[in-house]
Each structure stands twice: as C-alpha cells, then as structure tokens.
Design a protein around this motif. Structure first.
Motif, short mmCIF file in Angstrom:
data_model
loop_
_atom_site.label_atom_id
_atom_site.label_comp_id
_atom_site.label_asym_id
_atom_site.label_seq_id
_atom_site.Cartn_x
_atom_site.Cartn_y
_atom_site.Cartn_z
N VAL A 59 0.85 -1.19 0.00
CA VAL A 59 0.00 0.00 0.00
C VAL A 59 0.89 1.24 0.00
CG1 VAL A 59 -1.74 1.33 1.26
CG2 VAL A 59 -1.87 -1.17 1.21
N VAL A 60 0.66 2.12 -0.97
CA VAL A 60 1.46 3.34 -1.11
C VAL A 60 0.56 4.56 -0.90
CG1 VAL A 60 2.92 4.70 -2.65
CG2 VAL A 60 2.98 2.19 -2.76
N ALA A 61 0.95 5.44 0.01
CA ALA A 61 0.27 6.72 0.19
C ALA A 61 0.95 7.75 -0.70
CB ALA A 61 0.31 7.15 1.64
N VAL A 62 0.18 8.60 -1.34
CA VAL A 62 0.72 9.58 -2.28
C VAL A 62 0.14 10.95 -2.00
CG1 VAL A 62 0.92 10.23 -4.71
CG2 VAL A 62 0.93 7.81 -4.09
N VAL A 63 1.02 11.95 -1.87
CA VAL A 63 0.58 13.34 -1.82
C VAL A 63 0.80 13.90 -3.22
CG1 VAL A 63 0.84 15.60 -0.77
CG2 VAL A 63 1.18 13.54 0.61
N ALA A 64 -0.27 14.15 -3.94
CA ALA A 64 -0.17 14.55 -5.34
C ALA A 64 0.28 16.00 -5.46
CB ALA A 64 -1.52 14.39 -6.03
N PRO A 65 1.00 16.32 -6.54
CA PRO A 65 1.43 17.71 -6.75
C PRO A 65 0.24 18.62 -7.05
CG PRO A 65 1.99 16.34 -8.64
CD PRO A 65 1.50 15.42 -7.58
N GLU A 66 0.37 19.88 -6.67
CA GLU A 66 -0.69 20.86 -6.92
C GLU A 66 -0.87 21.11 -8.41
OE1 GLU A 66 -2.61 23.06 -4.87
OE2 GLU A 66 -2.13 21.89 -3.08
N ARG A 67 0.25 21.30 -9.11
CA ARG A 67 0.21 21.59 -10.55
C ARG A 67 1.38 20.88 -11.22
NH1 ARG A 67 -1.18 26.22 -7.98
NH2 ARG A 67 -3.19 27.17 -8.53
N PRO A 68 1.17 20.36 -12.43
CA PRO A 68 -0.09 20.35 -13.18
C PRO A 68 -1.06 19.34 -12.55
CG PRO A 68 1.59 19.15 -14.37
CD PRO A 68 2.28 19.75 -13.19
N ALA A 69 -2.29 19.77 -12.34
CA ALA A 69 -3.24 18.99 -11.55
C ALA A 69 -3.47 17.59 -12.11
CB ALA A 69 -4.55 19.75 -11.46
N LEU A 70 -3.66 17.47 -13.42
CA LEU A 70 -3.97 16.16 -14.00
C LEU A 70 -2.70 15.38 -14.33
CD1 LEU A 70 -5.97 14.08 -15.09
CD2 LEU A 70 -5.93 15.31 -17.28
N LEU A 71 -1.78 15.98 -15.05
CA LEU A 71 -0.56 15.27 -15.44
C LEU A 71 0.24 14.88 -14.21
CD1 LEU A 71 1.34 14.19 -17.58
CD2 LEU A 71 2.37 16.47 -17.75
N GLY A 72 0.32 15.77 -13.23
CA GLY A 72 1.04 15.44 -12.01
C GLY A 72 0.41 14.26 -11.29
N LEU A 73 -0.92 14.23 -11.26
CA LEU A 73 -1.64 13.15 -10.60
C LEU A 73 -1.38 11.81 -11.29
CD1 LEU A 73 -3.70 12.72 -8.27
CD2 LEU A 73 -5.50 12.96 -9.99
N VAL A 74 -1.51 11.80 -12.61
CA VAL A 74 -1.26 10.56 -13.36
C VAL A 74 0.19 10.11 -13.19
CG1 VAL A 74 -1.14 9.55 -15.68
CG2 VAL A 74 -3.08 11.01 -15.05
N SER A 75 1.10 11.07 -13.11
CA SER A 75 2.53 10.75 -13.02
C SER A 75 2.93 10.14 -11.69
CB SER A 75 3.37 12.02 -13.26
OG SER A 75 3.16 12.51 -14.57
#
Length: 274
Positions: A135-151
């Motif tokens: 199980v991996v917890a991830v704090v997603a980047p603010e920007r770029p909102a979509l590309l950062g999230l997918v990455s």
C-alpha cells in the motif's frame, strides 16, 4: 413556467471503487461546486480498502495490469473535453493520456529488466524477481493537476501496488473526475483511492499508518510538513519518495525511478537437478 434551477454537482471521495461523501459530512466550494473534505477517518478507511485490494491486484498478470492502464488512457481520451471544461489545458490532457500509455507498456517488461538469474558458485539456481511493496500513500502535486496526478499514480499501480492519494486541495476537480475515469476502466475497487481536502489533515494520518508500506511526498511544498511526515513514516520503515523540486518538469521523460523505488526484490535459491 419558472426557470429551472441547475443541480450543483457534489464531488465525492473515491474509496474502494465507490464514491462516498466524507464521513464527517464536510465539504468546501471549488469553482462553484461542492467537494468533499476528507477526514482522518476517511484516510483510514481508504487504507483498509487499499490493503484489501493488494492481493488481487499484485496477483494479476502483468499483461492484465497493462491492459487496464491502457484502458484508462482510452477512457481519459474520450473525456478530454470534460477536463478542458474544468480548466485543464488540452495539451496537458493529451500528455496525461500518453503517460498512461507509457506506463502501461512497462507492465510486462519490469520483471525482465529488473529481475533475472544471478550467477552463483554451486549447484543452484539463484533468481531475483521484483515484487510490489504493498500500500502506497501519495501526496499529489498541486500543478499540473492532471498530469502530475497521473505521473504519481501510474508508476505505483503498474508495479502491482495499491494507492491512497491525497489530492490537491486547491485543484481537486481533476482528481475526482480522474476517479470517474478509473471507475470505468476495469480497475478493481480499492486499487486507487482518492481523498480531497487538506493534506495537512490526511497526510499525517497516512504517514503514521502502520498498514501503509511506502509514501510518496511529491506534492508536499512545506519543508516542515515534509520533515514531519518523514519522521512519522520512519515508525514502520516506510519507503519514502521525497518531495519534488519546485521546478520539477512533470512533462519530461519520467524515467523508471518512481517504479523501481516502489518495488521489492525477492531472491530465490533452488538446487539444480541431477
């Protein structure tokens, strides 16, 4: 006839393949839409869902995981205009689609590239094979909102891990809409869980959780918070991906570090037959 009143959409959390409201009942406004404000209890529920999904997802064939990531790319492509309407630039949506496809292609190649037979002295086979961390917890980047999230999501799940994502608090609509994409992409429930709201509330819970095996701090911009999360993560020796630099280019070639950091290597010895 009176003028019709538009129905305001409520963006919910994504936990265990479902879209529940926060157990606290809280929400906040973003672009005139209600967005669920996740609590610490929601974070714990998401970890339970992620843990329950580990066995099935890690046990799926690499080919099947690649198919599902590619399906996510197909579904995202089909909803391009919806993301653009939310304020995501069209070229960013295209880059996110390409990123899903790129990681999908790695699914059945990781074992060959990062595993194999080792030369040893003696009548033995010695074989190393990569396995998911869990199980991996991830704090997603603010920007770029979509590309950062997918990455940050794609490299974690293509390797067989399940994730709990603390999405951007200021731009959460892309994250919850991506959850809608994943829910229609044959992804088993619990493999990806997305929490919206304050990372200062959910991230410490995830970092300290004893059933979380690794944490990706890419989206943490506060140095003091990052240090606190690393200390909490050390309590059960979590793998830690440190925060991305302020000038990190999420559109650049991602490389393999995010995948390999979230893998364990199992080495097996077996006697050779006579």
């Amino acid at each position: 006839m009176s003028e019709r009143v538009a129905v305001r959409k409520t963006y919910k959390l994504f936990i265990g393949g479902k879209f529940p409201r926060s157990e606290s009942g809280r929400s906040y406004l973003v672009q005139s839409s209600n967005v669920s404000l996740a609590s610490r209890k929601d974070a714990r529920d998401a970890v339970v869902a992620a843990r329950a999904a580990v066995k099935g997802w890690a046990g799926a064939t690499a080919y099947n995981r690649g198919q599902i990531l590619y399906r996510a790319a197909e579904m995202l492509e089909g909803r391009r205009e919806q993301f653009v309407a939310l304020g995501v630039p069209g070229d960013e949506v295209d880059a996110a689609v390409d990123r899903w496809v790129w990681y999908a292609g790695w699914a059945d190649k990781l074992a060959q590239v990062y595993g194999g037979a080792n030369p040893v002295a003696g009548p033995y086979f010695n074989i190393s094979a990569p396995e998911p961390t869990g199980v991996v917890a991830v704090v997603a980047p603010e920007r770029p909102a979509l590309l950062g999230l997918v990455s940050v999501i794609a490299p974690a799940i293509v390797t067989g891990n399940t994730v709990v994502v603390a999405a951007s608090a200021t731009e959460p609509l892309a994250a919850v809409t991506l959850a809608e994409v994943l829910a229609t992409s044959d992804l088993p429930g619990g493999v990806v869980n997305i929490l919206t709201g304050r990372i200062t509330e959910t991230a410490p819970t995830l970092a300290a959780h004893m059933d979380v095996n690794a944490i990706d701090l890419s989206g943490v911009t506060d140095a003091e918070l990052a240090a606190d999360l690393e200390v909490k993560a050390a309590e059960n020796l979590k793998r830690v991906l440190r925060p991305a630099s302020a000038d990190h280019d999420w559109s650049a070639d991602p490389g393999v570090v995010r995948m390999t950091t979230l893998l364990e290597t199992k080495t097996v010895w077996h006697p050779k037959g006579v």
